[in-house]
Design an enzyme around this catalytic site. Structure first.
Site, PDB file in Angstrom:
ATOM      1  N   GLY A  52      64.955 -35.814 151.213  1.00 21.68           N
ATOM      2  CA  GLY A  52      64.511 -35.176 149.976  1.00 21.68           C
ATOM      3  C   GLY A  52      64.518 -33.677 150.157  1.00 21.68           C
ATOM      4  N   CYS A  79      65.404 -38.093 157.692  1.00 21.52           N
ATOM      5  CA  CYS A  79      65.319 -36.678 157.321  1.00 21.52           C
ATOM      6  C   CYS A  79      63.930 -36.354 156.738  1.00 21.52           C
ATOM      7  CB  CYS A  79      66.457 -36.324 156.360  1.00 21.52           C
ATOM      8  SG  CYS A  79      66.696 -34.551 156.213  1.00 21.52           S
ATOM      9  N   TYR A  80      63.835 -36.067 155.451  1.00 20.87           N
ATOM     10  CA  TYR A  80      62.498 -35.793 154.895  1.00 20.87           C
ATOM     11  C   TYR A  80      61.570 -36.984 155.154  1.00 20.87           C
ATOM     12  CZ  TYR A  80      58.718 -34.623 151.667  1.00 20.87           C
ATOM     13  OH  TYR A  80      57.493 -34.331 151.136  1.00 20.87           O
ATOM     14  N   HIS A 185      71.306 -38.053 159.236  1.00 16.25           N
ATOM     15  CA  HIS A 185      71.586 -39.012 158.154  1.00 16.25           C
ATOM     16  C   HIS A 185      72.508 -40.132 158.654  1.00 16.25           C
ATOM     17  CE1 HIS A 185      69.751 -36.919 154.732  1.00 16.25           C
ATOM     18  NE2 HIS A 185      69.970 -35.833 155.469  1.00 16.25           N
ATOM     19  N   GLU A 187      73.378 -42.715 157.107  1.00 15.58           N
ATOM     20  CA  GLU A 187      74.103 -43.355 156.002  1.00 15.58           C
ATOM     21  C   GLU A 187      75.462 -42.731 155.696  1.00 15.58           C
ATOM     22  OE1 GLU A 187      71.459 -41.495 155.878  1.00 15.58           O
ATOM     23  OE2 GLU A 187      71.258 -40.332 154.048  1.00 15.58           O
ATOM     24  N   SER A 238      88.226 -49.900 128.299  1.00 17.22           N
ATOM     25  CA  SER A 238      89.503 -49.227 128.545  1.00 17.22           C
ATOM     26  C   SER A 238      90.488 -50.173 129.203  1.00 17.22           C
ATOM     27  CB  SER A 238      89.271 -48.048 129.475  1.00 17.22           C
ATOM     28  OG  SER A 238      88.924 -48.530 130.764  1.00 17.22           O
ATOM     29  N   GLY A 239      89.968 -51.303 129.726  1.00 18.89           N
ATOM     30  CA  GLY A 239      90.847 -52.183 130.485  1.00 18.89           C
ATOM     31  C   GLY A 239      90.822 -51.839 131.956  1.00 18.89           C
ATOM     32  N   GLY A 240      90.127 -50.763 132.320  1.00 18.66           N
ATOM     33  CA  GLY A 240      89.954 -50.408 133.730  1.00 18.66           C
ATOM     34  C   GLY A 240      88.906 -51.320 134.351  1.00 18.66           C
ATOM     35  N   VAL A 241      88.771 -51.234 135.683  1.00 14.06           N
ATOM     36  CA  VAL A 241      87.872 -52.144 136.380  1.00 14.06           C
ATOM     37  C   VAL A 241      86.424 -51.971 135.908  1.00 14.06           C
ATOM     38  CG1 VAL A 241      87.140 -52.959 138.652  1.00 14.06           C
ATOM     39  CG2 VAL A 241      89.311 -51.790 138.402  1.00 14.06           C
ATOM     40  N   ASP A 242      85.974 -50.712 135.847  1.00 15.66           N
ATOM     41  CA  ASP A 242      84.546 -50.494 135.596  1.00 15.66           C
ATOM     42  C   ASP A 242      84.116 -50.995 134.215  1.00 15.66           C
ATOM     43  OD1 ASP A 242      84.849 -49.249 137.986  1.00 15.66           O
ATOM     44  OD2 ASP A 242      84.793 -47.220 137.183  1.00 15.66           O
ATOM     45  N   SER A 243      84.840 -50.571 133.184  1.00 20.92           N
ATOM     46  CA  SER A 243      84.398 -50.996 131.855  1.00 20.92           C
ATOM     47  C   SER A 243      84.614 -52.504 131.680  1.00 20.92           C
ATOM     48  CB  SER A 243      85.082 -50.197 130.744  1.00 20.92           C
ATOM     49  OG  SER A 243      86.451 -50.438 130.717  1.00 20.92           O
ATOM     50  N   SER A 244      85.619 -53.074 132.336  1.00 18.43           N
ATOM     51  CA  SER A 244      85.847 -54.516 132.208  1.00 18.43           C
ATOM     52  C   SER A 244      84.707 -55.308 132.852  1.00 18.43           C
ATOM     53  CB  SER A 244      87.159 -54.929 132.875  1.00 18.43           C
ATOM     54  OG  SER A 244      88.227 -54.296 132.230  1.00 18.43           O
ATOM     55  N   LYS A 381      82.753 -48.224 143.944  1.00 16.16           N
ATOM     56  CA  LYS A 381      83.954 -48.858 143.382  1.00 16.16           C
ATOM     57  C   LYS A 381      84.271 -50.218 144.018  1.00 16.16           C
ATOM     58  CE  LYS A 381      87.423 -48.042 140.536  1.00 16.16           C
ATOM     59  NZ  LYS A 381      87.247 -47.400 139.223  1.00 16.16           N
TER      60      LYS A 381
END
Ligand code: XMP
Length: 524
Positions: A52, A79-80, A185, A187, A238-244, A381
């Site tokens: 943080g 960290c913090y 970190h 991660e 849109s037909g893209g992965v995310d919106s689908s 993704k």
């Protein structure tokens, strides 16, 4: 599950992602005094306190209630979070003389057996700490630091387990109380042993490692059902992965109360609009396809400047979407396929505009809805792709390479015309077909673009004066930087032959060997 308590750091979702990679469920919650109710409810096997921006000794900083450390739940402070743990348990945190940003070498050491002397930089000199957090971790390894404060005195009964050149206390622990803290970190990918360290913490928590993406899918559908009830939602598809994936999750939750508006701006790849439609016809939702190609072409007539093209396409998309939304009437929720990298990128906001990105899920100004729903907001993704597979979306859609919102509009240099769209669609189709046949792996993105250059060729016995197609193929993991892919020459040659023979109006094919930077992936 592991509970991640957020103190406002930049990488907190990345911690969550690393925990999920260990097949352990986790949730990120802001740290607040209600934390004990949360722990009662969630019953976590472990807790991570995140980084943080604050200083624990500042009056207004968020302090960690020390009772949390008495719950007998393993806790890792990062960290913090490490400083908050130290401070709460009576150790000391001060402003560092030298801030550490970036990569540095971590050395694992047992401070009860040696005197830490950062001058003597030989690993053999140290007795390596036998910390459960560092099982199988190299004694010396590169870690990523980002801090201005540092721990100068550990709390009572804590031992120091690692240090770096500028940070004599880079890791500390009280193994009996299962309390662990690291200043660096783990991660981020730059911390070479980071994944192992977090995996070791998962072992310390005795988590079963049996969580799967299917659980995320089930839970999200359940939560969406509860949230939306019998109200209506609208999704710009849109037909893209995310919106689908977002649309299918929603359709599983609310069925016909979801309407998906798919605006075909005429700048999609060959057959793409039909493919999207046929996928969504299989789901129980209202699907509206708007064929708006003509409308976009008219707006783009005579326009050659890339940014203006982008703005026109983005704006027109929203206008079409809005007019469809108005026909549907009042909807309460707008669904967007925002994923976590979009959230991080839009949060930064200070970098120069290289290209004004247009995502078809972009927010219309005047649509009458109450709330935005972003079911994928916390996923990366590849996790979204996995969720898509769990939902039964076809593999060609799930593993689809990124395709820009303005579509072929920015792969046609100069003015966009119907003839040019056709040329680039056909050339791109051939290119993709040959790449698939040759089974070329490791490509982040590849496509054909239409240069605005015409040159002289010879075909049959006649002269031609036709366009040149440019082929692009890049290797990239984050799309911020990219390298041109060394495609086998036979493949390039085959593609070039097919394009000049099969696509009318093209007599030359060029391969783009530039990396990003200085070029970008797309041409405009
Ligand atoms: P550049 O060309 O900036 O592209 O190197 C980086 C990545 O972003 C994609 N891209 C877009 N994606 N809307 C999008 O959703 C856009 O307007 C847009 N412009 C570029 C590009 O395809 C590449 O993957």
């Amino acid at each position: 599950m592991i509970l991640i308590l957020d103190f406002g750091g930049q990488y907190n979702q990345l911690i969550a992602r690393r925990i999920r990679e260990n097949n352990v469920y986790c949730e990120v919650h802001n740290y607040s005094e209600k934390v004990f109710d949360l722990i009662d409810k969630l019953k976590p096997r472990g807790i991570i306190l995140t980084g943080g921006p604050q200083s624990v000794y500042a009056e207004d900083s968020i302090k960690c209630n020390e009772k949390i450390f008495d719950l007998n739940i393993p806790i890792l402070g990062i960290c913090y979070g490490a400083q908050a743990m130290t401070y709460a348990l009576g150790g000391n945190v001060e402003k560092a003389e030298i801030s550490e940003y970036g990569k540095t070498e971590l050395k694992i050491v047992d401070d009860s057996k040696v005197v830490i002397d950062v001058e003597k930089n030989s690993v053999d000199y140290f007795v390596t700490a036998e910390s459960k957090l560092f099982v199988s971790v190299e004694k010396k390894s590169i870690v990523w630091m980002s801090h201005t404060d540092r721990i100068t005195n550990p709390p009572e009964n804590f031992k120091v387990t690692a240090f770096t050149e500028n940070c004599p206390i880079a890791a500390l622990e009280n193994a009996d109380r299962k309390l662990y803290a690291v200043q660096f970190h783990p991660e981020v990918v730059h911390t070479v042993e980071g994944k192992k360290i977090l995996s070791n913490f998962v072992d310390i928590c005795k988590c079963k490692r049996d969580w799967q993406m299917s659980s995320f899918v089930e839970n999200t559908i359940k939560q969406l059902k509860e949230k939306i009830g019998d109200k209506k939602a609208l999704c710009a598809l849109s037909g893209g992965v995310d919106s689908s994936v977002a649309a299918v999750l929603m359709s599983k939750a609310i069925g016909k109360n979801l309407t998906c508006v798919f605006v075909d701006h005429g700048l999609l790849r060959k057959n793409e609009a039909d493919e999207v439609e046929s996928v969504f016809n299989n789901y129980d939702l209202n699907f509206i396809r708007v064929d708006a190609g003509e409308r976009f072409l008219t707006k783009l007539q005579g326009v050659t400047e890339p940014e203006r093209k982008r703005k026109i396409i983005g704006e027109e998309f929203i206008r079409v979407f809005e007019s469809e939304a108005k026909k549907i009437g009042k909807v309460d929720f707008l669904v967007q396929g925002t994923i976590y990298p979009d959230v991080i990128e839009s949060g930064l906001g200070k970098s120069a505009v290289i290209k004004s990105h247009h995502n078809v899920g972009g927010l219309p100004d005047h649509v009458d809805f109450k709330e935005i729903v972003e079911p994928l907001r916390l996923l990366f993704k590849d996790e979204v792709r996995e969720a898509g597979r769990q939902l039964g979306l076809p593999e060609n859609l799930v593993s689809r390479q990124p395709f820009p919102g303005p579509g072929l509009g920015i792969r046609i240099i100069g003015e966009v015309t119907a003839e040019k769209i056709k040329i680039v669609q056909e050339a791109d189709y051939i290119y993709r077909e040959e790449i698939a046949k040759a089974k070329v792996e490791g490509l982040g993105q590849y496509f054909a673009a239409l240069t605005n250059m015409r040159s002289v060729g010879v075909m049959g016995d006649g002269r031609t004066y036709d366009y040149a197609i440019a082929l692009r193929a890049v290797m990239t993991s984050d799309f911020m930087t990219a390298e041109a892919a060394p495609l086998p020459f036979e493949v390039l040659n085959k593609v070039a032959n097919r394009i000049v023979n099969e696509v009318k109006g093209v007599n030359r094919v060029l391969y783009d060997c530039t990396s990003k930077p200085p070029a970008t992936i797309e041409f405009e």
